[in-house]
Design a protein around this motif. Structure first.
Motif, PDB file in Angstrom:
ATOM      1  N   ARG A  20      20.658   1.339   8.053  1.00 44.25           N
ATOM      2  CA  ARG A  20      22.161   2.244   7.036  1.00 44.25           C
ATOM      3  C   ARG A  20      21.749   1.887   5.742  1.00 44.25           C
ATOM      4  NH1 ARG A  20      27.343   0.312  11.175  1.00 44.25           N
ATOM      5  NH2 ARG A  20      26.802   1.902  12.904  1.00 44.25           N
ATOM      6  N   ILE A  21      21.431   0.823   5.408  1.00 40.40           N
ATOM      7  CA  ILE A  21      21.078   0.365   3.901  1.00 40.40           C
ATOM      8  C   ILE A  21      19.878   1.135   3.649  1.00 40.40           C
ATOM      9  CG2 ILE A  21      20.005  -1.769   3.712  1.00 40.40           C
ATOM     10  CD1 ILE A  21      22.730  -1.262   1.762  1.00 40.40           C
ATOM     11  N   ASN A  78      29.598  -8.785  10.824  1.00 38.98           N
ATOM     12  CA  ASN A  78      30.071  -9.240  11.492  1.00 38.98           C
ATOM     13  C   ASN A  78      31.175  -8.242  12.174  1.00 38.98           C
ATOM     14  OD1 ASN A  78      32.753  -8.278   9.861  1.00 38.98           O
ATOM     15  ND2 ASN A  78      33.122 -10.684   9.997  1.00 38.98           N
ATOM     16  N   LYS A  79      31.000  -6.795  12.007  1.00 39.24           N
ATOM     17  CA  LYS A  79      31.934  -6.047  12.706  1.00 39.24           C
ATOM     18  C   LYS A  79      30.476  -4.818  13.303  1.00 39.24           C
ATOM     19  CE  LYS A  79      36.021  -6.011  10.387  1.00 39.24           C
ATOM     20  NZ  LYS A  79      36.872  -5.689   9.093  1.00 39.24           N
ATOM     21  N   GLU A 120      30.878   2.329   3.626  1.00 35.28           N
ATOM     22  CA  GLU A 120      31.458   0.479   3.295  1.00 35.28           C
ATOM     23  C   GLU A 120      32.182  -0.253   4.680  1.00 35.28           C
ATOM     24  OE1 GLU A 120      34.917   0.945   1.312  1.00 35.28           O
ATOM     25  OE2 GLU A 120      33.778   0.317  -0.523  1.00 35.28           O
ATOM     26  N   ARG A 121      32.642   0.958   6.068  1.00 33.97           N
ATOM     27  CA  ARG A 121      33.246   0.703   7.382  1.00 33.97           C
ATOM     28  C   ARG A 121      31.759  -0.067   8.249  1.00 33.97           C
ATOM     29  NH1 ARG A 121      35.769   3.788  11.149  1.00 33.97           N
ATOM     30  NH2 ARG A 121      35.140   6.202  10.315  1.00 33.97           N
ATOM     31  N   PHE A 122      30.909   0.457   7.993  1.00 32.75           N
ATOM     32  CA  PHE A 122      29.737   0.428   8.617  1.00 32.75           C
ATOM     33  C   PHE A 122      29.221  -0.807   7.935  1.00 32.75           C
ATOM     34  CE2 PHE A 122      31.010   5.022   9.194  1.00 32.75           C
ATOM     35  CZ  PHE A 122      31.520   5.462  10.120  1.00 32.75           C
ATOM     36  N   LEU A 136      22.535   6.805  13.805  1.00 34.76           N
ATOM     37  CA  LEU A 136      23.041   5.239  13.000  1.00 34.76           C
ATOM     38  C   LEU A 136      24.898   5.749  12.155  1.00 34.76           C
ATOM     39  CD1 LEU A 136      19.590   4.709  11.004  1.00 34.76           C
ATOM     40  CD2 LEU A 136      21.011   3.755  12.887  1.00 34.76           C
ATOM     41  N   PHE A 137      25.083   6.437  12.428  1.00 41.04           N
ATOM     42  CA  PHE A 137      26.548   6.253  11.936  1.00 41.04           C
ATOM     43  C   PHE A 137      27.326   7.903  12.433  1.00 41.04           C
ATOM     44  CE2 PHE A 137      23.940   5.651   8.150  1.00 41.04           C
ATOM     45  CZ  PHE A 137      25.140   5.055   7.682  1.00 41.04           C
ATOM     46  N   ASN A 138      28.652   7.846  12.234  1.00 46.24           N
ATOM     47  CA  ASN A 138      30.193   8.366  13.363  1.00 46.24           C
ATOM     48  C   ASN A 138      30.054  10.285  12.678  1.00 46.24           C
ATOM     49  OD1 ASN A 138      31.403   7.822  10.793  1.00 46.24           O
ATOM     50  ND2 ASN A 138      32.792   7.632  12.133  1.00 46.24           N
TER      51      ASN A 138
END
Length: 199
Positions: free
Chosen positions: A92-93, A197-198, A191-193, A132-134
């Motif tokens: 993702r990064i 720990n999430k 950010e939220r991805f 990898l993302f929504n």
């Protein structure tokens, strides 16, 4: 192992007394044993207290070993989970960095700096982002891709012979301005991805 001298022949009885110094031990044989006079045989002696201690130690160690095996398996499972999250984070990064790079390159190029824009890097990142993302991030990147596509179309039109640059000037400026506005805070879209720990 203790070697005891045996006097006489042990041939008829399965249980025979044997003298060792001041003590007499009773040895039970599984089958009759013939031993010549003066010959020594090795004898392993285990007292009842030693046997009790061995049984106790075995009873204590068995559950300890089982608990230790469960704990090791649990730690391996958690390590594997963390490794999967770390791998996802790194993928993702990379997409975030590729998006930032293309936005920066576009800004520099249209600010007059000699800058090459590598759109293929962005388009690969855009395709990979589907896994990898929504859908929210997908739509955001789709919007950037659409604006870049419009910019490419305008550039081709301008290069064509007889094309009027003024016709496309306002549209081009609007697209460049929109792309510039995405750069400063585009990380907030992701950010939220990006909290390990999430993930």
């Amino acid at each position: 192992m203790l070697t005891l001298p045996i006097v006489g022949m042990l041939t008829t009885a399965n249980s025979s007394p044997v003298k060792t110094g001041t003590d007499t031990l009773h040895i039970t044989l599984a089958e009759p044993l013939k031993v010549d006079a003066g010959q020594s045989i090795p004898v392993a002696l285990t007292t009842q207290s030693e046997k009790d201690w061995t049984d106790y130690l075995s009873a204590v160690l068995t559950p300890i070993v089982a608990i230790l095996a469960i704990w090791i398996a649990y730690r391996q499972h958690k390590t594997q989970q963390y490794q999967v999250r770390l791998d996802l984070f790194e993928r993702r990064i990379k997409i975030i960095e590729d998006v930032r790079r293309v936005l920066t390159d576009i800004d520099k190029y249209y600010s007059g700096e000699p800058q090459k824009i590598d759109l293929e890097v962005f388009r690969i990142a855009y395709r990979h982002s589907m896994y990898l993302f929504n859908s929210e991030v997908q739509n955001y990147l789709k919007g950037i891709d659409s604006k870049i596509g419009s910019l490419e179309r305008i550039e081709l039109d301008v290069k064509r012979e007889g094309s009027d640059q003024e016709t496309h000037k306002k549209e081009k400026e609007a697209i460049i301005e929109w792309l510039r506005k995405q750069r400063p805070g585009h990380e907030r879209k992701f950010e939220r991805f990006m909290t390990l720990n999430k993930i």
